[in-house]
Design an enzyme around this catalytic site. Structure first.
Site, mmCIF file in Angstrom:
data_model
loop_
_atom_site.group_PDB
_atom_site.id
_atom_site.type_symbol
_atom_site.label_atom_id
_atom_site.label_comp_id
_atom_site.label_asym_id
_atom_site.label_seq_id
_atom_site.Cartn_x
_atom_site.Cartn_y
_atom_site.Cartn_z
ATOM 1 N N LYS B 173 0.814 -1.215 0.000
ATOM 2 C CA LYS B 173 0.000 0.000 0.000
ATOM 3 C C LYS B 173 0.851 1.270 0.000
ATOM 4 C CE LYS B 173 -4.034 1.916 2.348
ATOM 5 N NZ LYS B 173 -4.979 1.767 3.459
ATOM 6 N N MET B 487 -21.544 -33.593 -16.928
ATOM 7 C CA MET B 487 -20.375 -34.437 -17.184
ATOM 8 C C MET B 487 -20.072 -35.326 -15.979
ATOM 9 S SD MET B 487 -18.403 -35.284 -19.586
ATOM 10 C CE MET B 487 -18.039 -34.082 -20.850
#
Lengths: 174, 590
Positions: B173, B487
């Site tokens: 930061k 699937m």
């Protein structure tokens, strides 16, 4: 078969993590690893001994080259080179066994670096074969602790392999 | 391109970041703000005000990574995403891994706690550098804002150099806030000793490849994603036009070659076409271009193209000889290598067309005997029917998919152009499709973008409907809704004794139409053939986003299928024309 790789890397944060992560993820086995600064500032040399067949080592070399921090990878297994390893070994002694221990140290040109009433620390340098040999001989005294650096090496510019020459001399002698 | 109103030569780390990114030609960023990345978002505010860059606010950071990924796949440029520290950064992980395994150049920029707090378990601190080590091409922590511009330039270079891949830059930061005397590093002005130049082509291997191609009577081109990345569709077309070699593509290579051509066999592998798999098993020369012999392609490796000599062309030396040892290995860019080979073929190795006529006839026979099947049901709609109908209405569209049955059907039935097929192949990331559609639509605002999804995959990132609504992206979402994880169900049915452990999605299923409408998105539910055609037409023509909930035959399975560990020639579910069982099917020319 064991292969020895000499690897030059940029000395940046995380480079060792990247290499060990690669070994872990792709299932390569490291037998020994030694890291230290190389001749150039900001570059480290890693000497590693890896178990694997030629195809495994080729794949490992290619994968290592994909890491951006890796500058050079050389398989030095079959190249004449000076190989050294340092071992510190702490053994038990008493007044009866001390003389024999000192004799072994002398024969192997090792050094006593600390001595107490019942304990001895020995420093031994040499190629990996010598390290194994002295360790075997010292076993009977009772080994308390061992620290080894792992093998380091440099390729011989003379391109002469002393191990190979020794065998030739023996062969001629018989 | 620095902003005019800023006269001071003292700039912040955040300014250096934005300036460097814009200098690299980045027009769009996908991301989500948060505490540690606030200095960068504050700087971004000014750059957006000056229309120098546009940020797309996603609803979850995974969406940002996928959107950047598909932005990159569809344009070839580096896709950029932002996330904050801690959970923001970890939410990117699936997206970065998806990009890594599919070789997509994305740049992920994450916020990090201030330098003084690193290692203290501070609020929202996570070691994203460490977490992402195995899934990035390279990564950086910016510890000094003076390094910012160099790192960004290196990151862009590494992203696209050789085999592309993701790069992560972690920015503490306070690095974004620190002021310093800023000098920018120009794009491309980098010195990275570890990025070796791609080795020049070896003429001996090119010669051997040309000789083998001339001598082969049953050659086959097997083309993967590397060919798409190297923009080689034109040169591959020239090669096929000249030498009449049939082409099969992987899931990543889909679209590299005209899929309507007689020489195109479609996809090979686990759910590939029967004729492509037969051709691979029978060919005497396999020319692999930018493909990596993945297990979903090869099936049982020992029996893959076991009668063939192999020419393997790839830009990544580590792929050559990894799974299959080729007779000729050429490390290089696919387009360059193919162009070299083609030049040599044209000058010294003319084709013998009569030599491969019987090969072409065999392939055509397989194609007729074992076509892809579209089940014909009177009561419900088959997924395949929807895909074929959609493709007819939108032939030039960008298609994104999620993962599962609908993805394999899409790969089988959709005919797409190069870079118009956007699908998570290597990682198989459910939830890729919707954010990928956002990325593609942002990159190509005037083109049709269609997201083919499944009801289960869609629910993995359905929050991105909010992004689509906010930016009014005219994405067309087609949910192939069979109320199952299709699937998974298919595998449980085939290999796990029909024990359907947690694959049924009926309970708790949302009403997708209402869900879309809650976001203000136009939506239809389709449950019969009559309203299918009209709804598809309306959706394609509508200028805004549309969602179609297509309620399809529940128990439809995806065939052909090669069982894992089996040879590609042993497919299940292929047509058996002799016994007449295909009467319930129509072939894909519907």
């Amino acid at each position: 078969m064991k292969h020895t790789l000499s690897v030059l890397v940029q000395d940046e944060a995380g480079v060792l993590s990247r290499i060990s992560g690669l070994f872990a993820r792709r299932g390569f086995n490291i037998a020994s690893l030694a890291v230290g600064p190389a001749e150039q500032i900001g570059v480290s040399r890693i000497t590693m001994v890896v178990q694997g067949d030629n195809r495994t080592i080729e794949q490992l070399t290619k994968q290592l080259y994909k890491l951006v921090n890796i500058l050079n990878v050389q398989d030095v297994t079959n190249i004449p080179s000076v190989e050294r390893e340092l071992m510190l070994i702490k053994i038990q002694i008493n007044s009866q066994t001390r003389t024999e221990a000192l004799e072994i140290v002398r024969i192997f040109r090792a050094k006593i670096v600390d001595i107490a009433e019942d304990l001895l620390i020995i420093e031994v340098t040499g190629d990996p074969g010598k390290i194994v040999a002295i360790e075997q001989l010292l076993t009977k005294f009772g080994i308390i602790e061992i620290a080894r650096t792992g093998k380091i090496l440099l390729v011989r510019t003379s391109k002469i392999n002393t191990e190979y020459l020794k065998n030739r001399v023996v062969a001629y002698g018989t | 391109m620095p902003l005019k109103q800023r006269v001071s030569s003292e700039k912040t780390g955040a300014f250096a970041l934005l300036d460097s990114i814009v200098r690299h030609g980045v027009k769009h960023i996908f991301g989500y703000p948060g505490g540690a990345i606030l200095p960068i978002y504050d700087e971004l505010y000014a750059w957006e005000e000056a229309s120098l860059i546009k940020h797309i606010l996603v609803r979850h950071e995974q969406g940002a990574a996928h959107a950047a990924d598909s932005y990159s796949r569809s344009t070839g440029e580096v896709g950029v995403c932002f996330a904050t520290s801690g959970p923001g950064a970890t939410n990117l992980v699936s997206g970065i891994a998806t990009a890594h395994i599919d070789s997509v150049p994305i740049l992920a920029i994450t916020g990090q706690v201030g330098r003084a707090f690193i290692g203290t378990d501070a609020f929202q601190e996570v070691d994203i550098f460490g977490i992402t080590l195995p899934i990035v091409k390279h990564s950086y922590v910016v510890r000094d804002p003076r390094d910012m511009s160099r790192i960004v330039a290196e990151a862009f270079f590494i992203c696209k150099h050789g085999r592309p891949g993701p790069v992560l830059i972690d920015v503490p930061k306070d690095v974004g806030l620190e002021k310093f005397n800023y000098f920018s590093v120009e794009p491309g002005k980098v010195n990275i000793p570890g990025c070796r130049p791609i080795t020049s082509l070896k003429s001996r291997q090119i010669l051997m490849a040309a000789k083998m191609i001339q001598q082969s009577s049953q050659p086959l081109l097997y083309i993967g994603g590397g060919a798409i990345i190297s923009d080689s569709h034109q040169i591959i077309k020239e090669l096929v036009d000249f030498y009449k070699i049939p082409v099969t593509t992987t899931l990543m290579g889909k679209g590299i070659f005209n899929e309507d051509s007689d020489y195109c066999l479609g996809m090979l592998g686990m759910h590939g076409t029967a004729y492509a798999n037969f051709a691979v098993s029978e060919c005497d020369l396999l020319i692999a271009l930018g493909a990596r012999f993945d297990d979903r392609v090869t099936g049982k490796l020992d029996e893959f193209a076991c009668n063939a000599q192999v020419i393997h062309v790839d830009i990544d030396p580590a792929e050559v000889g990894k799974n299959r040892i080729p007779q000729v290995a050429i490390v290089g860019d696919v387009a360059e290598v193919v162009s070299e080979i083609l030049n040599l073929l044209k000058t010294s190795f003319p084709p013998y067309p009569e030599q491969i006529i019987s090969w072409q006839e065999r392939i055509n026979r397989w194609r007729q005997q074992y076509p892809l099947l579209v089940p014909r049901k009177s009561t419900s709609i088959s997924p395949q029917v929807i895909l074929v109908a959609t493709n007819k209405l939108a032939q030039n569209a960008y298609f994104t998919t999620d993962v599962g049955q609908h993805q394999m059907w899409s790969a089988q039935f959709l005919k797409v152009k190069a870079k118009h097929w956007l699908s998570s192949a290597g990682l198989g990331t459910m939830g890729y499709g919707l954010p990928a559609a956002i990325g593609a639509q942002v990159a190509h605002p005037n083109d049709v973008v269609i997201c083919i999804s499944g009801d289960s995959s869609f629910q993995m990132n359905m929050q991105e409907l909010g992004t689509i609504a906010q930016y009014q992206l005219p994405v067309k979402i087609i949910i192939i809704n069979n109320r199952w994880q299709g699937m998974v169900r298919q595998w449980q049915q085939a290999f796990y004794g029909e024990r359907y452990s947690h694959s049924r999605m009926t309970e708790g299923a949302p009403d997708f139409q209402k869900l879309a409408e809650a976001f203000g998105i136009k939506a239809f539910t389709i449950n019969n053939r009559q309203n299918m055609q009209s709804a598809l037409q309306v959706a394609i023509d509508y200028p805004g986003p549309v969602l179609l909930d297509c309620q399809v035959t529940e128990n439809e399975n995806c065939y052909p299928m090669v069982a894992p560990g089996k040879s590609n020639a042993q497919m299940i579910g292929i047509a058996k024309p002799q016994r007449g069982t295909a009467s319930n099917y129509i072939n894909n020319s519907v």
